[in-house]
Scaffold this motif. Structure first.
Motif, PDB file in Angstrom:
ATOM      1  N   MET A 309       0.827  -1.206   0.000  1.00  7.49           N
ATOM      2  CA  MET A 309       0.000   0.000   0.000  1.00  7.49           C
ATOM      3  C   MET A 309       0.862   1.259   0.000  1.00  7.49           C
ATOM      4  O   MET A 309       0.373   2.342   0.271  1.00  7.49           O
ATOM      5  CB  MET A 309      -0.931   0.001   1.212  1.00  7.49           C
ATOM      6  CG  MET A 309      -1.825  -1.223   1.265  1.00  7.49           C
ATOM      7  SD  MET A 309      -2.910  -1.217   2.710  1.00  7.49           S
ATOM      8  CE  MET A 309      -4.101   0.032   2.207  1.00  7.49           C
ATOM      9  N   GLY A 310       2.135   1.096  -0.285  1.00 10.02           N
ATOM     10  CA  GLY A 310       3.017   2.256  -0.266  1.00 10.02           C
ATOM     11  C   GLY A 310       3.429   2.603   1.153  1.00 10.02           C
ATOM     12  O   GLY A 310       4.599   2.557   1.480  1.00 10.02           O
ATOM     13  N   GLY A 315       0.077  -8.875   4.146  1.00  7.99           N
ATOM     14  CA  GLY A 315      -0.012 -10.190   3.515  1.00  7.99           C
ATOM     15  C   GLY A 315      -0.512 -11.253   4.472  1.00  7.99           C
ATOM     16  O   GLY A 315      -1.346 -12.073   4.112  1.00  7.99           O
ATOM     17  N   MET A 316      -0.029 -11.227   5.691  1.00  9.12           N
ATOM     18  CA  MET A 316      -0.314 -12.334   6.598  1.00  9.12           C
ATOM     19  C   MET A 316      -1.775 -12.419   7.018  1.00  9.12           C
ATOM     20  O   MET A 316      -2.317 -13.504   7.162  1.00  9.12           O
ATOM     21  CB  MET A 316       0.612 -12.269   7.809  1.00  9.12           C
ATOM     22  CG  MET A 316       2.061 -12.531   7.409  1.00  9.12           C
ATOM     23  SD  MET A 316       3.181 -12.722   8.799  1.00  9.12           S
ATOM     24  CE  MET A 316       3.304 -11.055   9.395  1.00  9.12           C
ATOM     25  N   GLU A 317      -2.420 -11.261   7.186  1.00  9.12           N
ATOM     26  CA  GLU A 317      -3.846 -11.337   7.556  1.00  9.12           C
ATOM     27  C   GLU A 317      -4.687 -11.786   6.364  1.00  9.12           C
ATOM     28  O   GLU A 317      -5.722 -12.434   6.540  1.00  9.12           O
ATOM     29  CB  GLU A 317      -4.361 -10.028   8.166  1.00  9.12           C
ATOM     30  CG  GLU A 317      -4.314  -8.811   7.277  1.00  9.12           C
ATOM     31  CD  GLU A 317      -2.967  -8.128   7.311  1.00  9.12           C
ATOM     32  OE1 GLU A 317      -1.992  -8.737   7.761  1.00  9.12           O
ATOM     33  OE2 GLU A 317      -2.884  -6.974   6.855  1.00  9.12           O
ATOM     34  N   PHE A 318      -4.217 -11.516   5.158  1.00  8.57           N
ATOM     35  CA  PHE A 318      -4.895 -12.019   3.966  1.00  8.57           C
ATOM     36  C   PHE A 318      -4.771 -13.545   3.924  1.00  8.57           C
ATOM     37  O   PHE A 318      -5.707 -14.252   3.559  1.00  8.57           O
ATOM     38  CB  PHE A 318      -4.266 -11.442   2.706  1.00  8.57           C
ATOM     39  CG  PHE A 318      -4.519  -9.979   2.499  1.00  8.57           C
ATOM     40  CD1 PHE A 318      -5.573  -9.556   1.723  1.00  8.57           C
ATOM     41  CD2 PHE A 318      -3.711  -9.022   3.076  1.00  8.57           C
ATOM     42  CE1 PHE A 318      -5.819  -8.207   1.526  1.00  8.57           C
ATOM     43  CE2 PHE A 318      -3.951  -7.672   2.899  1.00  8.57           C
ATOM     44  CZ  PHE A 318      -5.007  -7.266   2.120  1.00  8.57           C
ATOM     45  N   ALA A 319      -3.578 -14.028   4.291  1.00  6.88           N
ATOM     46  CA  ALA A 319      -3.337 -15.471   4.291  1.00  6.88           C
ATOM     47  C   ALA A 319      -4.278 -16.161   5.279  1.00  6.88           C
ATOM     48  O   ALA A 319      -4.952 -17.144   4.942  1.00  6.88           O
ATOM     49  CB  ALA A 319      -1.884 -15.757   4.654  1.00  6.88           C
ATOM     50  N   TYR A 361      -8.708  -5.046  -4.402  1.00  9.82           N
ATOM     51  CA  TYR A 361      -9.321  -4.368  -5.546  1.00  9.82           C
ATOM     52  C   TYR A 361      -9.185  -2.846  -5.415  1.00  9.82           C
ATOM     53  O   TYR A 361      -8.808  -2.155  -6.356  1.00  9.82           O
ATOM     54  CB  TYR A 361     -10.792  -4.772  -5.681  1.00  9.82           C
ATOM     55  CG  TYR A 361     -11.421  -4.181  -6.923  1.00  9.82           C
ATOM     56  CD1 TYR A 361     -11.146  -4.728  -8.181  1.00  9.82           C
ATOM     57  CD2 TYR A 361     -12.246  -3.060  -6.854  1.00  9.82           C
ATOM     58  CE1 TYR A 361     -11.685  -4.177  -9.334  1.00  9.82           C
ATOM     59  CE2 TYR A 361     -12.785  -2.508  -8.002  1.00  9.82           C
ATOM     60  CZ  TYR A 361     -12.500  -3.063  -9.240  1.00  9.82           C
ATOM     61  OH  TYR A 361     -13.018  -2.511 -10.376  1.00  9.82           O
ATOM     62  N   THR A 362      -9.467  -2.357  -4.218  1.00  5.93           N
ATOM     63  CA  THR A 362      -9.367  -0.912  -3.981  1.00  5.93           C
ATOM     64  C   THR A 362      -7.973  -0.388  -4.320  1.00  5.93           C
ATOM     65  O   THR A 362      -7.823   0.717  -4.832  1.00  5.93           O
ATOM     66  CB  THR A 362      -9.660  -0.602  -2.492  1.00  5.93           C
ATOM     67  OG1 THR A 362     -10.907  -1.189  -2.165  1.00  5.93           O
ATOM     68  CG2 THR A 362      -9.719   0.884  -2.226  1.00  5.93           C
ATOM     69  N   PRO A 367       0.229  -0.491  -7.580  1.00  5.40           N
ATOM     70  CA  PRO A 367       1.490  -0.957  -8.181  1.00  5.40           C
ATOM     71  C   PRO A 367       1.911  -0.120  -9.390  1.00  5.40           C
ATOM     72  O   PRO A 367       3.093   0.238  -9.515  1.00  5.40           O
ATOM     73  CB  PRO A 367       1.182  -2.404  -8.583  1.00  5.40           C
ATOM     74  CG  PRO A 367       0.142  -2.837  -7.606  1.00  5.40           C
ATOM     75  CD  PRO A 367      -0.715  -1.615  -7.393  1.00  5.40           C
ATOM     76  N   ALA A 368       0.963   0.230 -10.264  1.00  2.06           N
ATOM     77  CA  ALA A 368       1.308   1.040 -11.442  1.00  2.06           C
ATOM     78  C   ALA A 368       1.729   2.447 -11.012  1.00  2.06           C
ATOM     79  O   ALA A 368       2.674   3.029 -11.555  1.00  2.06           O
ATOM     80  CB  ALA A 368       0.120   1.113 -12.395  1.00  2.06           C
ATOM     81  N   PHE A 369       1.037   2.984  -9.999  1.00  3.63           N
ATOM     82  CA  PHE A 369       1.362   4.327  -9.506  1.00  3.63           C
ATOM     83  C   PHE A 369       2.775   4.357  -8.917  1.00  3.63           C
ATOM     84  O   PHE A 369       3.539   5.296  -9.126  1.00  3.63           O
ATOM     85  CB  PHE A 369       0.338   4.728  -8.440  1.00  3.63           C
ATOM     86  CG  PHE A 369       0.554   6.094  -7.866  1.00  3.63           C
ATOM     87  CD1 PHE A 369       0.250   7.229  -8.605  1.00  3.63           C
ATOM     88  CD2 PHE A 369       1.053   6.249  -6.586  1.00  3.63           C
ATOM     89  CE1 PHE A 369       0.450   8.498  -8.076  1.00  3.63           C
ATOM     90  CE2 PHE A 369       1.254   7.503  -6.046  1.00  3.63           C
ATOM     91  CZ  PHE A 369       0.952   8.638  -6.791  1.00  3.63           C
TER      92      PHE A 369
END
Lengths: 429, 92
Positions: A309-310, A315-319, A361-362, A367-369
């Motif tokens: 997120m800059g 990552g871990m909570e997503f896992a 999604y939000t 990454p492109a920015f």
């Protein structure tokens, strides 16, 4: 042949969380882990944010071996030989269980022991070599000479996921979608950590660095305080790395970072106890693999659930969340007695209702920015330089502060059209 | 501290056979820059100048996977070490 309910490939956070929730429903589940114990092949920066998962973990993390509660956040822009930092702390972070630093060899092992108590078979020291198929349906895994048949295979085998690849669910791995993280665990007394990072007992600090740490390449540095160690490291985009001329050696970059005045002061007198590295998914939402197939579900890093997120990396909570939702999906499939992708599609639709796919999604444009050297070179150089000019008093009489500041900002390009455009784009992120 | 000294602090269980295979034909003919020589965090890849061949010291592999991604010509075939082998992190 006899099939168990689920075989989980990989004893990381998503695999173990999935097993935990399946065990709660008395499902038969086996976790296959290639290390000596779960956690022995895993590396994190890193810290775990608890708020997003508190409503779904139940008692799973009760008694977990957290290192320190993060109550202080720091960001530093490192110029070539100067720097500027922001230091944030807040009561809200102190009063809640917002985020904790962890070490995976302790944390994952602890979770796996809790699982074994619940009757889950955790088989260490086995590498899963292949998937077992029946027509177009996956029906188990092969690990060396052993074949384990299951109604569902959970691919929780990390960012490199050979299982997702064998199942044909994975995008080709390209340098632009991954970063390399290099980390050192440095032993430092509890007292020194409390003093140097200005925190109380069991409280910790998360410190991110950008700029000179990556010599302007996409990425940055991190420092997380643990109980009696600090996790210090760098992350660099692989594409940026291979395009850099002249070339830089990865391990030397780590040493340069440690030699910085700002960093050296923090780890002075500490001793290195571990050197580790791992690649990290960096593509965000656009890098996510296909999440399920006939008889298979992909979780955690294997699915690409990581988010830069800059201002922080998650990552871990997503896992953990994806593992738990995978378990719910297996339970649904068992109720329906159908393990085809039609039923397992529940996994993705449920993920879309939760922070996992919503947050990814939000942040899909980030990454492109961030693929812009402004953030890794221009800003980290310009801001410290500006402060240096304001704070420097030499032989010449000092001009008016506002006028000099304005002049310097104009000269550095901070007020250029390109910079204003970058600032304007921020509102879309 | 040199990087090879850093690796001695880690715990490794080394298999006899390498889990990293290099296709020397692709490596020699197609790859000009040889990213593996500088991007590996363990600095395990070196160029043997006598026979112009890249060699890898697989015993110190941190299992990060960077070389697999960075070798865009596909000369490096990288898989996990067999179960019970490779790096064993004690902190992680």
């Amino acid at each position: 042949m006899d099939k168990i309910d689920a075989v989980i490939v990989g004893g990381g956070l998503s695999g173990l969380s999935c097993a935990y929730k399946l065990a709660e429903k008395d499902m038969q589940v086996i976790v296959v882990e290639r290390g000596d114990f779960p956690g022995s092949k895993n590396v994190t920066g890193g810290r775990l944010y608890l708020e997003p998962i508190k409503s779904i973990v139940g008692d799973m993390l009760d008694g977990a071996p957290f290192e320190r509660k993060v109550v202080r956040e720091r960001w530093s822009l490192l110029g070539d030989d100067n720097s500027i930092s922001i230091d944030f702390t807040g009561e809200r972070f102190k009063q809640t269980n917002h985020s904790y630093t962890i070490l995976r060899a302790y944390f994952d092992r602890w979770l796996s022991e809790k699982l074994i108590e619940k009757g889950v078979y955790v088989i260490p020291k086995y590498r899963v070599d292949d998937l077992l198929w029946e027509g177009d349906t996956i029906v188990g895994v092969r690990a060396g000479e052993e074949e384990i048949y299951a109604n569902v295979v959970i691919a929780s085998d990390g960012v490199l996921s050979f299982m997702a690849e064998k199942a044909g669910l994975k995008q080709k791995m390209k340098p632009k979608n991954y970063a390399v993280g290099i980390k050192e665990v440095i032993e430092l007394s509890e007292e020194k950590i409390n003093d140097r990072f200005n925190v109380d007992i069991n409280e910790g600090c998360a410190h991110l660095f950008i700029g000179d740490v990556t010599k302007g390449m996409f990425g940055g540095g991190f420092l997380y305080t643990n109980k009696e160690t600090v996790s210090l490291g760098i992350v660099v985009g692989i594409k940026a790395f291979i395009e850099k001329t002249p070339t830089i050696e990865a391990h030397a970059l780590m040493d340069d970072f440690k030699d910085r005045y700002e960093v050296g002061r923090l780890i002075d007198g500490g001793s290195l106890v571990e050197y580790s590295a791992h690649i990290i998914p960096e593509a965000g939402y656009n890098g996510i693999s296909k999440l399920y197939g006939n008889g298979i579900i992909v979780t955690g890093d294997a699915a690409g659930f990581a988010l830069n997120m800059g201002v922080t990396v998650r990552g871990m909570e997503f896992a953990i969340a994806s593992g738990i939702i995978a378990a719910e999906s297996v339970i649904k499939a068992k109720e329906a007695e159908d393990y085809s992708e039609k039923t397992l599609a529940y996994y993705e639709s449920k993920l879309r209702e939760t922070f996992v796919l919503k947050d990814l999604y939000t942040c899909k444009d980030i990454p492109a920015f961030l693929d812009n050297d402004s953030f890794f070179s221009f800003y980290p150089k310009s801001f410290p330089d500006l402060v240096e000019k304001i704070m420097w008093f030499g032989e010449e009489p000092k001009g008016r502060i506002g006028k000099s500041l304005w002049g310097e900002m104009k000269a550095s390009g901070l007020l250029s059209f390109k910079r204003l455009k970058e600032l304007y784009t921020l509102k879309n992120l | 501290m040199r990087v090879d000294e850093k690796l001695t602090i880690d715990a490794f269980k080394t298999d006899r056979e390498s889990h990293i295979k290099i296709n020397h034909d692709i490596c020699r003919d197609k790859c000009k820059i040889k990213y593996c020589l500088f991007i590996c965090p363990g600095h395990l890849y070196t160029l043997n100048e006598e026979n112009n061949e890249v060699v890898v010291e697989f015993a110190g592999c941190l299992e990060c996977g960077t070389c697999k991604i960075a070798c865009i010509e596909g000369a490096i075939e990288w898989i996990y070490p067999r179960g019970d082998y490779g790096v064993q992190y004690r902190y992680g």
